[in-house]
Design an enzyme around this catalytic site. Structure first.
Site, PDB file in Angstrom:
ATOM      1  N   ASP A 142      38.025  46.068  44.507  1.00 24.87           N
ATOM      2  CA  ASP A 142      37.150  44.893  44.307  1.00 24.87           C
ATOM      3  C   ASP A 142      36.674  44.276  45.612  1.00 24.87           C
ATOM      4  O   ASP A 142      35.511  43.891  45.745  1.00 24.87           O
ATOM      5  CB  ASP A 142      37.813  43.842  43.392  1.00 24.87           C
ATOM      6  CG  ASP A 142      39.149  43.316  43.889  1.00 24.87           C
ATOM      7  OD1 ASP A 142      39.699  43.869  44.861  1.00 24.87           O
ATOM      8  OD2 ASP A 142      39.658  42.336  43.298  1.00 24.87           O
TER       9      ASP A 142
ATOM     10  N   ASP B  33      40.448  39.224  39.739  1.00 19.39           N
ATOM     11  CA  ASP B  33      41.338  38.401  38.926  1.00 19.39           C
ATOM     12  C   ASP B  33      40.612  37.183  38.353  1.00 19.39           C
ATOM     13  O   ASP B  33      40.686  36.897  37.152  1.00 19.39           O
ATOM     14  CB  ASP B  33      42.552  37.964  39.757  1.00 19.39           C
ATOM     15  CG  ASP B  33      43.292  39.164  40.342  1.00 19.39           C
ATOM     16  OD1 ASP B  33      43.046  40.280  39.868  1.00 19.39           O
ATOM     17  OD2 ASP B  33      44.087  38.974  41.273  1.00 19.39           O
TER      18      ASP B  33
HETATM   19  C1  GLA Z   1      45.291  41.606  43.816  1.00 19.15           C
HETATM   20  C2  GLA Z   1      44.028  40.942  44.294  1.00 19.15           C
HETATM   21  C3  GLA Z   1      42.807  41.564  43.619  1.00 19.15           C
HETATM   22  C4  GLA Z   1      42.816  43.090  43.758  1.00 19.15           C
HETATM   23  C5  GLA Z   1      44.163  43.662  43.354  1.00 19.15           C
HETATM   24  C6  GLA Z   1      44.272  45.142  43.608  1.00 19.15           C
HETATM   25  O1  GLA Z   1      45.504  41.329  42.471  1.00 19.15           O
HETATM   26  O2  GLA Z   1      44.054  39.561  44.007  1.00 19.15           O
HETATM   27  O3  GLA Z   1      41.634  40.997  44.142  1.00 19.15           O
HETATM   28  O4  GLA Z   1      42.453  43.472  45.059  1.00 19.15           O
HETATM   29  O5  GLA Z   1      45.230  43.025  44.032  1.00 19.15           O
HETATM   30  O6  GLA Z   1      43.383  45.861  42.821  1.00 19.15           O
END
Ligand code: GLA
Length: 459
Positions: free
Chosen positions: A46, A189
């Site tokens: 992301d 998220d």
């Molecule tokens: C965490 C980060 C997200 C993403 C995930 C891995 O949850 O907050 O933004 O990078 O790790 O996919």
């Protein structure tokens, strides 16, 4: 029996009563909630603007709230007594508390909205927080807290969701705002928490944020298993997590430089995703060839990277690497780049597999994703690898780590007709034999069947 746990979250009425007791106030508070999430596939992509495919879970964070005095104080209490009471002053600049303090997530939300709306009158608020999302498990309890506090603060500012700010805008604002706590995360998220759906998984694309609802499998359940290795995003794990975005920024700079050399004109790449989605619109095959040309060797030393970019090693550190330790032999940029490319391809294919109701292909993609996360991105650990192996032997069509990695949970695609046998086998082989019956911090056990939930909102 392996089942969806019943929702043990405090009902809104109970939270309101507890709020009135905690803050000795007679007024009716508002209540909002934000669910956790589990990512089916698309890990550590992301922040490069590459797609992800998460789904909400029904465990959530709930916040009872009310605006308060005009002294601008934010007071926080938690139903869980292990979180100490916290207070801070809402102002144009809010200094962070030491890393790991839970009020930092509220401060992140408040700071982000103050900046977005250009707030000048810094209202105070009282917040009572309760939650059922397992913490430090890669299920996004932190971002759920940020989103729930943001919804509370919006109301205290007299702003309306979907009117003064859209869900898409809020997700983008909060993704940026959460950098306040020190993680360089992407926007997965906050986006799934604000835009998810109880009937679907979401393919999410970034810059600009776009969400496509994709049907969940019918004859397979999504099962989450906690490795019981804590993946707290503070200290060493924070450092390990941030190494991902840092190295990807360097990969991006080197790929842009390579293109400039080849085409004789300057190429602007803000992030790796611009190779596919920017003006360039390269195909997967073209990106693969570009990475081969940019990274002919497995590793690149700091000196070599500086030489390729026409900069000094200090400049490379200052711009991209910070205090990241250089491994013997150099940074494994080729493998890191390969993960970004192949994981992007897998997210595309996983979305198609879900639309085609092809659980077999989805499972294979999840297995391949785990291998790529473990070998090329190096975000797994022995416990996650073991849990994934046991799950596959117990009949999962696919099993992989989920979330930031370095501990936390796995996500498993399990035929519904073997769910109970699967649960028993994973319990026996992992929790009993491998971990030696280490007690689970979760009252409902370390495994659950995912039930997607509505996006964050007011109750
Ligand atoms: C965490 C980060 C997200 C993403 C995930 C891995 O949850 O907050 O933004 O990078 O790790 O996919």
């Amino acid at each position: 029996m392996l089942t969806t746990p019943t929702n043990r979250a405090a009902p809104a009425a109970v939270l309101k009563d507890r709020f009135r007791e905690a803050f000795a106030c007679a007024d009716e508070p508002g209540v909002c909630r934000a669910p956790g999430r589990v990512n089916l596939i698309g890990e550590h992509t992301d922040y490069n603007g590459l797609p992800v495919l998460p789904v909400t879970i029904h465990q959530d964070i709930r916040v009872a709230f009310a605006p308060t005095r005009d002294d601008g104080r934010v007071q926080m209490r938690n139903l869980d007594p292990s979180f100490p009471d916290a207070t801070f002053l809402n102002d144009s600049a809010i200094p962070p508390s030491p890393a790991g303090h839970w009020e930092n997530y509220t401060k992140a939300a408040v700071t982000g909205l103050n900046r977005h709306f250009g707030v000048r009158e810094f209202v105070g608020m009282d917040l009572l927080v309760g939650g059922t999302i397992p913490m430090s498990a890669g299920l996004s309890s932190s971002s759920a807290l940020v989103v729930a506090c943001a919804l509370a603060y919006l109301r205290c500012l007299d702003k309306r969701l979907d009117h003064d700010i859209s869900r898409i805008e809020l997700a983008a604002v909060l993704a940026e705002a959460e950098h306040y706590v020190g993680t360089r995360g992407g926007g997965m998220d906050q986006a799934i928490i604000l835009l998810g759906d109880e009937r679907a998984a979401c393919r999410i694309d970034f810059f600009p944020l776009r969400v496509e609802h994709v049907p969940l499998p019918q004859d397979h359940a999504i099962v989450v298993s906690n490795s019981l290795v804590k993946a707290e995003k503070t200290g060493e794990t924070l450092h390990l997590y941030n190494a991902g975005p840092r190295l990807c920024q360097l990969i991006c700079a080197m790929a842009a430089h390579q293109l400039c050399r080849e085409y004789g004109e300057s190429v602007e790449l803000t992030r790796l995703g611009d190779l596919w989605f920017g003006n360039l619109c390269l195909t997967h095959a073209e990106v693969a060839e570009l990475f081969d040309r940019t990274f002919p060797a497995a590793s690149v030393t700091l000196k070599e990277a500086a030489g390729a970019l026409g900069l000094s090693p200090t400049q490379v550190r200052d711009r991209w690497l910070g205090d990241l330790r250089e491994p013997d032999g150099g940074f494994p940029l080729r493998a890191r780049a390969r993960h970004q490319l192949t994981e992007h391809q897998r997210v595309d294919a996983a979305r198609d597999a879900l639309l085609a109701e092809d659980a077999g292909s989805l499972g294979t993609l999840m297995n391949d994703s785990h291998e790529s996360c473990a070998c090329d991105y190096q975000i797994s650990c022995p416990e996650l690898d073991m849990l994934v192996k046991i799950a596959r032997e117990a009949g999962a069509a696919g099993a992989r780590l989920t979330g930031a990695g370095f501990g936390g949970c796995t996500v498993n695609l399990v035929p519904r007709d073997i769910l109970d046998a699967f649960g028993r086998e994973v319990h026996r082989c992992y929790y009993r034999d491998y971990l030696g019956n280490r007690p689970s911090p979760h009252p409902q056990g370390p495994m659950f069947v995912v039930q997607a939930s509505p996006a964050a909102g007011y109750l």
